[in-house]
Design a protein around this motif. Structure first.
Motif: not given
Length: 409
Positions: A250-259, A266-271
């Motif tokens: 779900l965190e991976m989904l969140r990161a791709y959605g944020a992008l 960048d995906l790393a910024e989601a952290a």
């Protein structure tokens, strides 16, 4: 070893909706913490008890959940036509940062009562008995919130018989209206679509593609179908929070959605942007049990929704996410709208309110959407106001104590 006495800072601990937080008056903070920056962040981290590798926040005021790891700074408003400025800081539990990227809708209900108690609302605007309207400027997202606070004999009325699922005891009802709730600048739907197809790793969903409604209203939120993730929409916290693989997915989904929403580059910024966006999965109504053991019948609700907050399934529903739900339900063709209309076998029709099921019970929220034709550009959906009822109560007031070296960076 430091022998300096601890700092004493005036503070109030409040419950607002299904959240709790430590409230400060900006002018009562140490001078270096009255402005944004590392000193302010260090202070709030120490107040809450973060970062804590044990994830318990034992040495602070936090409660080791996203709902209780919160801070609020209030000041007399600098915006015309407003009473107070409200700044919200979501404190990470196990990492050394405070996320300022969004609002807390639940604690918004506590801002009005706090402002009145602290004398920040002009006395001539406060009835002896009745409803006081507190005009709040939400500084994180530059939006207006109107809190309608009950008054009795010139004081804020905190006790009452209003029941809110996710809160054990009844209290006085506080109606909260979020004006023009599209978060930040730009359109409510950042891509211009009510449904997008996200390309994600196969570890998120088989085939690497999933439909999503991406909306900026209340708080940026990514809505997906529960069935597309293999869920029913009736899950309780343990079913998700006890599954490390599910949380990572779900965190991976969140990161791709944020992008895809343009919130990160960048995906790393989601952290380091944990507070926004939120991820929620939706389903058509079904009979189910909530965390209190009460059974909810399918006919009591329009839609089932489960939402993630700070990497965990929320025990009820974030207030800002409830605003996103209301806005999405109001717009024909979104995943929320389609699920809410599923029992009517409709392809999607406008709604002015929706009652949704969450892990602790149900909540009704209202919003009306209007299509605004564009001149020389594409049109867009707009929501002028979203409204929900919460409650709030002062739990404790006095001074927070923190080690003096907290402010030495």
């Amino acid at each position: 070893m430091s022998r300096q006495p601890q700092l004493k800072i005036p503070a109030t601990y409040l419950r607002g909706g299904t959240s709790k937080g430590v409230f400060f008056l900006r002018d009562e903070l140490p001078e270096a913490a009255q402005v944004p920056g590392p000193v302010r962040d260090a202070l709030l981290l120490r107040v809450i008890g973060s970062p804590d590798p044990y994830a318990k926040q034992i040495d602070g005021m936090g409660g080791a959940t996203s709902s209780t790891s919160k801070t609020v700074i209030i000041s007399k408003s600098e915006q015309p036509g407003h009473d107070v400025d409200y700044l919200f800081g979501q404190v990470s539990i196990d990492s050394p940062f405070v996320d300022w990227s969004g609002n807390c809708g639940n604690l918004s209900a506590a801002v009005g009562p706090f402002a009145i108690e602290k004398g920040l609302v002009s006395a001539e605007r406060l009835p002896q008995d009745g409803i006081a309207e507190v005009r709040i400027w939400q500084a994180n997202i530059s939006k207006t919130i109107i809190a309608r606070v009950p008054m009795h004999e010139g004081c804020v009325q905190e006790t009452g018989d209003f029941e809110l699922d996710g809160v054990t005891f009844p209290a006085a009802e506080v109606a909260v209206a979020f004006r023009d709730p599209a978060a930040g600048e730009g359109s409510m739907f950042p891509t211009g679509n009510v449904i997008d197809v996200l390309e994600v790793p196969e570890s998120v969903v088989a085939g690497g593609r999933i439909e999503a409604t991406l909306i900026n209203a209340g708080i940026p939120t990514i809505f997906v179908r529960a069935e597309d993730l293999g869920y029913s929409g009736t899950e309780l916290q343990d079913a998700i929070n006890g599954d490390a693989a599910a949380l990572a997915r779900l965190e991976m989904l969140r990161a791709y959605g944020a992008l895809h929403m343009g919130l990160i580059n960048d995906l790393a910024e989601a952290a380091t942007r944990q507070h926004t966006p939120k991820v929620a999965f939706v389903a058509a109504p079904a009979d189910h049990m909530v965390s209190s053991g009460r059974e909810i019948k399918s006919g009591e609700i329009d839609v089932l929704i489960r939402a993630m907050s700070m990497g965990k399934l929320h025990h009820a529903m974030m207030g800002t996410a409830a605003v996103a739900i209301a806005a999405a339900a109001a717009v024909p063709g979104t995943l929320v709208n389609l699920a809410a209309n599923a029992h009517e076998r409709s392809e999607g029709a406008p709604r002015d309110s929706v009652c949704f099921g969450h892990p602790s019970g149900t909540l009704r929220v209202g919003a009306s959407a209007e299509w605004m034709p564009g001149e020389g550009k594409r049109g867009e959906w707009q929501v002028s106001e979203a409204v929900m009822s919460r409650s709030a109560r002062i739990l404790m007031e006095g001074w927070i104590r923190v080690p003096s070296e907290t402010l030495v960076l």
